[in-house]
Every structure is written in structure tokens, then in C-alpha cells.
Enzyme design. Sequence first.
Site, PDB file in Angstrom:
ATOM      1  N   SER A  73     -38.306  15.275  40.233  1.00 33.66           N
ATOM      2  CA  SER A  73     -39.029  14.666  39.123  1.00 33.66           C
ATOM      3  C   SER A  73     -40.519  14.708  39.396  1.00 33.66           C
ATOM      4  O   SER A  73     -40.962  14.963  40.513  1.00 33.66           O
ATOM      5  CB  SER A  73     -38.592  13.199  38.924  1.00 33.66           C
ATOM      6  OG  SER A  73     -37.239  13.106  38.563  1.00 33.66           O
ATOM      7  N   SER A  97     -34.596  17.088  36.371  1.00 38.46           N
ATOM      8  CA  SER A  97     -35.906  16.544  36.714  1.00 38.46           C
ATOM      9  C   SER A  97     -36.352  15.543  35.666  1.00 38.46           C
ATOM     10  O   SER A  97     -36.203  15.769  34.464  1.00 38.46           O
ATOM     11  CB  SER A  97     -36.932  17.682  36.813  1.00 38.46           C
ATOM     12  OG  SER A  97     -38.159  17.225  37.310  1.00 38.46           O
ATOM     13  N   ASP A 116     -39.483  14.232  34.119  1.00 36.45           N
ATOM     14  CA  ASP A 116     -40.889  14.596  34.002  1.00 36.45           C
ATOM     15  C   ASP A 116     -41.522  13.717  32.924  1.00 36.45           C
ATOM     16  O   ASP A 116     -41.440  14.017  31.720  1.00 36.45           O
ATOM     17  CB  ASP A 116     -41.029  16.076  33.650  1.00 36.45           C
ATOM     18  CG  ASP A 116     -40.210  16.969  34.593  1.00 36.45           C
ATOM     19  OD1 ASP A 116     -40.069  16.599  35.770  1.00 36.45           O
ATOM     20  OD2 ASP A 116     -39.708  18.012  34.138  1.00 36.45           O
TER      21      ASP A 116
END
Length: 381
Positions: A258, A296, A298
Site C-alpha cells: 500500500s 494495494s 493507495d
Amino acid sequence: MTDLPSAPRARDLGIPFDGEPGRWNAITDVPGLEVGYATIVADDPVVARTGVTAILPRGKGAPGVPCAAGVAVLNGNGELTGRSWIEEAGQFQTPVAITNSHAVGAVHRGIDRWLAEHDPVTAAQWMLPVVGETWDGYLNSINADTVTPGHAIEALDASATGPIEEGSVGGGTGMNCYGFKGGTGTASRIVRSGERTWTVGVLLQANFGSRRELRVAGRPLGRDSKAPNPLESTDWFERDTGTAGASVPARAVAGAGSVIVVVATDAPMLPDQCRALARRVPLGLARTGTTGSHFSGDIFLAFSTANEGALASRMGHGEVRVEQLEHVAWGSIDPFYEAVVEATEEAVLNALVAARDTVGREGHASYALPHDEVRAAFGGA
């Protein structure tokens, strides 16, 4: 934080960057903003490589004064608390913190305790701390509850202006980026117009990207690196999940992780303009090669420290109140977009350059981006 030892940063290795950085080339170039860390490195009773990063937009003297804010998401496999209120009211009025994925609750509680002591008027009404996370379970014993509310308080108490540490520090202590050791990175840009100047600062916790993706100023330094990459090349995840030797083992996905990015500016911005700044963060990340992974988280927060005293949400006012906000004209906002993109790119590379080889739990190792490979690519000394 003004007496830090000199250490190379990305531009010191010859990497070319666009734009004009601020004095410290850090988010703390935004006037009044402070950053503090609590870094946890221990081998007993469990192996800990983790911590907390705290950001006080207006410093310890005004922790509960709201800032116009907006949030954007590239991939949503992550957490940022307080997001619903930011989307509702276009502001937040607490410190911001970043930690590991399983410590969000502890850090949230620590901010509550700290605010109750330092801003009891705000604490007497309600508090919605803004806490982001990335996963450090490769190096850190993430389920051991190593991070406590006290560590969040420690980071807040340590907050200061000036140059700040990068790499394996605070919430970035146990993070990895592009198959190298990752962590905390920061950068800033100055926006000039006539005799006026404003600052855009970025601080991020970099824990994203696969090794083959990394590009530095367009050059494929990740793919060509000779540094070991056990995060992506060993069976550590199969062993962790008990699937080693299984017909369909649970493989770790390259690029999983992340990135939390915080963008701050002293330019006057409306909440929707802050959101627009946050939406430009992925353009800066993309310059370093990432394509965004399904695994991830983000998430990007942008805020403005201008218009102090406006956008407050307080109970007890019997009459309707009217406020006025100064803001950058929409037709003049492009230089701030450029600043976000440029500072985000440099902050990622600063995190990579500042990181050092690290060994964590179960002997898991993460190797830093070799400085000699960067210098060779860009002709640095």
C-alpha cells in the site's frame, strides 16, 4: 529535528527532478506544520519493525483547528479513518497519523488521548482522528500488538518542524517498496506567482510496487538491479500460510502492499480543490513505475492550512453563521497540480534512497536500493 546527520537523498545521487523544492524539501516546508515519529525496533519478546508517523497540520499549538481537505483513492485495499467526515464536511480537525495495518485502532485511541489533554474543548465534543495504514507483516510481527496508544502519543509529542528523517522510521520502519526496503519519504515544491509564494509538501509511506516496475527518471533500475529480492523470490508467504508444498500454494503477489500519501499546502484551497490535488498523486506515483495492484491500498489525503478559523464544526451556536473562504481560482490551479506530481515522485525515491538493508521476523530480509546503481545510471559522483 534540525540537527539530523547529513545523509544522501535522491537528488544527491544525480537523479534529475523538475520544480523548485522548499528549504528542507519536506512537508515541513509548509509553515507551521510539524512531523513526529515513534520508531519501534526490537527483537524481544517479539521481532518488531514498525512505528507511528504523526502529522500536525498547524503544529502542537492548534491541534484542533480544522483544515479544508479532500481524499482520493487509486486502489481501495486499505484504510484511512475519518474519511467519511472529510467527504461530508470537506475538513478534518485532528492530527493525522500513519502506522501498520493492524495498529490503526491503537493509534486512533492514542490520538484521542493526546487531544483530550492538549485540546479539551475539541475533545469534549467529538473526535474523528485521521489514521492511515500500510502492511509491514513481512518484516514485523504484525499480530503482536506491538504498537500501543502510547506510541501515537510519543510521535505527537515528538513533532517538530525542520528537516525530517526518511526511510526506516516511524510508520515506515517495516515497509518495502518495489521489492526494495521502503518506508517514509517526503519532498516539497514552491509555487510562485508575482511576489507571492506558496508551498506544496508531500509525505508518504511507501509500501507498494513490484521490483520489475521501478523506474527512476524513466530508467528501469528495478528490473536491472542486482540487489537480492527475497520478498518476491522466496516461499515465505507459503510458509506463513501453511501452504508450502501444497498443489496450489498461497503465493505472495509482487506489488502487493500500500501507499498512504499526505499532501499539504498553505495555499488557500476549497475542499473540492484539495480533492483535486489528491487525485494528482497517482500521476507522481506512476512516474516511478507502479501500475497499481489489486492488493494495494493507495489512499491520498490533501489539505490546506490557509483560511485558519474557517470550516469549523462546533455545537452550541443558536444563530446561523456565515463564513467566507479565500481560494485559488480554479483557472490558476495547474501549478499546484504540477507541484503535487513532482513532489510525490521525489518523495518515493527519497524513501528508497534513505532506506537501509533490514532483517526482521523469521530472518526475513529486505535490501535497499543500491546507491551505486543509481549513481551509475545518472553519472553521480
